[in-house]
Design a protein around this motif. Structure first.
Motif, PDB file in Angstrom:
ATOM      1  N   ALA A  42     142.749 129.121 175.739  1.00 25.99           N
ATOM      2  CA  ALA A  42     143.046 128.087 174.496  1.00 25.99           C
ATOM      3  C   ALA A  42     141.588 128.146 173.864  1.00 25.99           C
ATOM      4  O   ALA A  42     141.635 128.028 172.707  1.00 25.99           O
ATOM      5  CB  ALA A  42     143.437 126.887 175.030  1.00 25.99           C
ATOM      6  N   PHE A  43     140.543 128.200 174.601  1.00 28.83           N
ATOM      7  CA  PHE A  43     139.152 128.057 173.918  1.00 28.83           C
ATOM      8  C   PHE A  43     138.301 129.127 174.353  1.00 28.83           C
ATOM      9  O   PHE A  43     138.143 129.204 175.634  1.00 28.83           O
ATOM     10  CB  PHE A  43     138.578 126.737 174.120  1.00 28.83           C
ATOM     11  CG  PHE A  43     139.534 125.574 173.402  1.00 28.83           C
ATOM     12  CD1 PHE A  43     139.410 125.544 172.085  1.00 28.83           C
ATOM     13  CD2 PHE A  43     140.452 124.858 174.273  1.00 28.83           C
ATOM     14  CE1 PHE A  43     140.241 124.230 171.570  1.00 28.83           C
ATOM     15  CE2 PHE A  43     141.159 123.737 173.616  1.00 28.83           C
ATOM     16  CZ  PHE A  43     141.210 123.687 172.524  1.00 28.83           C
ATOM     17  N   ILE A 117     131.013 125.994 164.146  1.00 26.17           N
ATOM     18  CA  ILE A 117     132.197 126.092 165.239  1.00 26.17           C
ATOM     19  C   ILE A 117     132.485 124.788 165.522  1.00 26.17           C
ATOM     20  O   ILE A 117     131.708 124.093 166.062  1.00 26.17           O
ATOM     21  CB  ILE A 117     131.609 127.093 166.334  1.00 26.17           C
ATOM     22  CG1 ILE A 117     131.610 128.480 165.670  1.00 26.17           C
ATOM     23  CG2 ILE A 117     133.009 127.135 167.324  1.00 26.17           C
ATOM     24  CD1 ILE A 117     131.008 129.631 166.553  1.00 26.17           C
ATOM     25  N   PRO A 118     133.457 124.287 165.704  1.00 21.41           N
ATOM     26  CA  PRO A 118     133.911 122.859 166.067  1.00 21.41           C
ATOM     27  C   PRO A 118     133.508 122.760 167.398  1.00 21.41           C
ATOM     28  O   PRO A 118     133.510 123.507 168.278  1.00 21.41           O
ATOM     29  CB  PRO A 118     135.374 122.650 165.724  1.00 21.41           C
ATOM     30  CG  PRO A 118     136.170 124.005 165.755  1.00 21.41           C
ATOM     31  CD  PRO A 118     134.873 124.991 165.171  1.00 21.41           C
ATOM     32  N   LEU A 137     130.804 123.630 172.100  1.00 24.01           N
ATOM     33  CA  LEU A 137     131.704 123.943 171.168  1.00 24.01           C
ATOM     34  C   LEU A 137     132.709 125.009 171.653  1.00 24.01           C
ATOM     35  O   LEU A 137     132.876 125.263 172.897  1.00 24.01           O
ATOM     36  CB  LEU A 137     130.872 124.938 170.242  1.00 24.01           C
ATOM     37  CG  LEU A 137     129.687 124.376 169.796  1.00 24.01           C
ATOM     38  CD1 LEU A 137     128.934 125.274 168.927  1.00 24.01           C
ATOM     39  CD2 LEU A 137     129.871 122.964 169.000  1.00 24.01           C
ATOM     40  N   GLY A 138     133.879 124.974 170.811  1.00 23.05           N
ATOM     41  CA  GLY A 138     135.171 125.481 171.455  1.00 23.05           C
ATOM     42  C   GLY A 138     135.850 126.244 170.180  1.00 23.05           C
ATOM     43  O   GLY A 138     136.302 125.690 169.186  1.00 23.05           O
ATOM     44  N   LEU A 139     135.805 127.569 170.209  1.00 24.14           N
ATOM     45  CA  LEU A 139     136.419 128.429 169.438  1.00 24.14           C
ATOM     46  C   LEU A 139     138.025 128.455 169.881  1.00 24.14           C
ATOM     47  O   LEU A 139     138.260 128.873 170.912  1.00 24.14           O
ATOM     48  CB  LEU A 139     135.475 129.707 169.328  1.00 24.14           C
ATOM     49  CG  LEU A 139     136.629 130.658 168.365  1.00 24.14           C
ATOM     50  CD1 LEU A 139     136.783 130.227 166.974  1.00 24.14           C
ATOM     51  CD2 LEU A 139     135.896 132.205 168.624  1.00 24.14           C
ATOM     52  N   SER A 140     138.987 128.102 168.947  1.00 20.14           N
ATOM     53  CA  SER A 140     140.306 127.918 169.420  1.00 20.14           C
ATOM     54  C   SER A 140     140.773 129.464 169.466  1.00 20.14           C
ATOM     55  O   SER A 140     140.461 130.244 168.465  1.00 20.14           O
ATOM     56  CB  SER A 140     140.969 127.244 168.333  1.00 20.14           C
ATOM     57  OG  SER A 140     142.535 127.462 168.714  1.00 20.14           O
ATOM     58  N   LEU A 141     141.410 129.935 170.514  1.00 20.18           N
ATOM     59  CA  LEU A 141     142.012 131.109 170.871  1.00 20.18           C
ATOM     60  C   LEU A 141     143.582 131.410 170.177  1.00 20.18           C
ATOM     61  O   LEU A 141     144.265 132.253 170.444  1.00 20.18           O
ATOM     62  CB  LEU A 141     142.056 131.618 172.125  1.00 20.18           C
ATOM     63  CG  LEU A 141     140.526 131.520 172.943  1.00 20.18           C
ATOM     64  CD1 LEU A 141     140.708 132.109 174.122  1.00 20.18           C
ATOM     65  CD2 LEU A 141     139.674 132.359 171.650  1.00 20.18           C
TER      66      LEU A 141
END
Length: 167
Positions: A42-43, A117-118, A137-141
């Motif tokens: 997910a991230f 990046i959020p 930080l987590g880049l949504s996949l």
């Protein structure tokens, strides 16, 4: 005073705006590449190094925070992702091999110069990360929702460029 060789400040502002737009447009490429490797992910979790404030790859996690992949690194570099990406995706990376996390990291660092990046979703954080000096930080996949017609809600791709047949 001759100002013929001088440029207005707006020149840089325009260039920065274009660079930010290009950087945001590349985030889905990173997400699609990592999602191919980890369909349950997910991230893509990123952290910042304290010394240089530069982003580093941390883990790939599920929505509830389970770690699917840590980015092992040894004296030879990163361990490659588990499987090659499809040719049409690899082609978008040009000369870089997206099975190697190093070009992924390089691109994320380049993107970070122009857009943010959020923070990682709290549900995916490990214990103590929310209160750490630096929140990850987590880049949504997640795959982006397809754009839909405002009239009939059919995907724009299904309209195939034609005007909506419904009034």
């Amino acid at each position: 005073m001759n100002t013929a060789d001088l440029r207005p400040v707006a020149t840089l502002t325009t260039a920065e705006t274009a660079a930010a737009r290009a950087a945001r447009a590349l985030l889905p490429l990173v997400a699609a590449t990592v999602r191919h490797q980890f369909p349950d992910g997910a991230f893509l979790v990123l952290t910042r190094e304290y010394d240089e404030d530069e982003l580093v790859l941390d883990t790939v996690r599920t929505a509830d925070g389970k770690t699917l992949w840590s980015f092992p690194w040894d004296h030879t570099g990163f361990h490659p992702f588990p499987k090659p990406v499809p040719a049409e995706l690899a082609e978008l990376w040009g000369e870089d091999d997206p099975q190697n996390p190093a070009p992924v990291l390089d691109l994320v660092q380049r993107i970070d110069r122009f857009t943010s990046i959020p923070f990682l979703d709290p549900a995916a954080m490990h214990k103590g990360e929310a209160n750490a000096d630096r929140t990850p930080l987590g880049l949504s996949l997640a795959e982006p929702e397809p754009k839909r017609c405002a009239v009939c809600l059919v995907t724009l791709e299904e309209h195939a460029g034609r005007i909506c047949p419904r009034p």
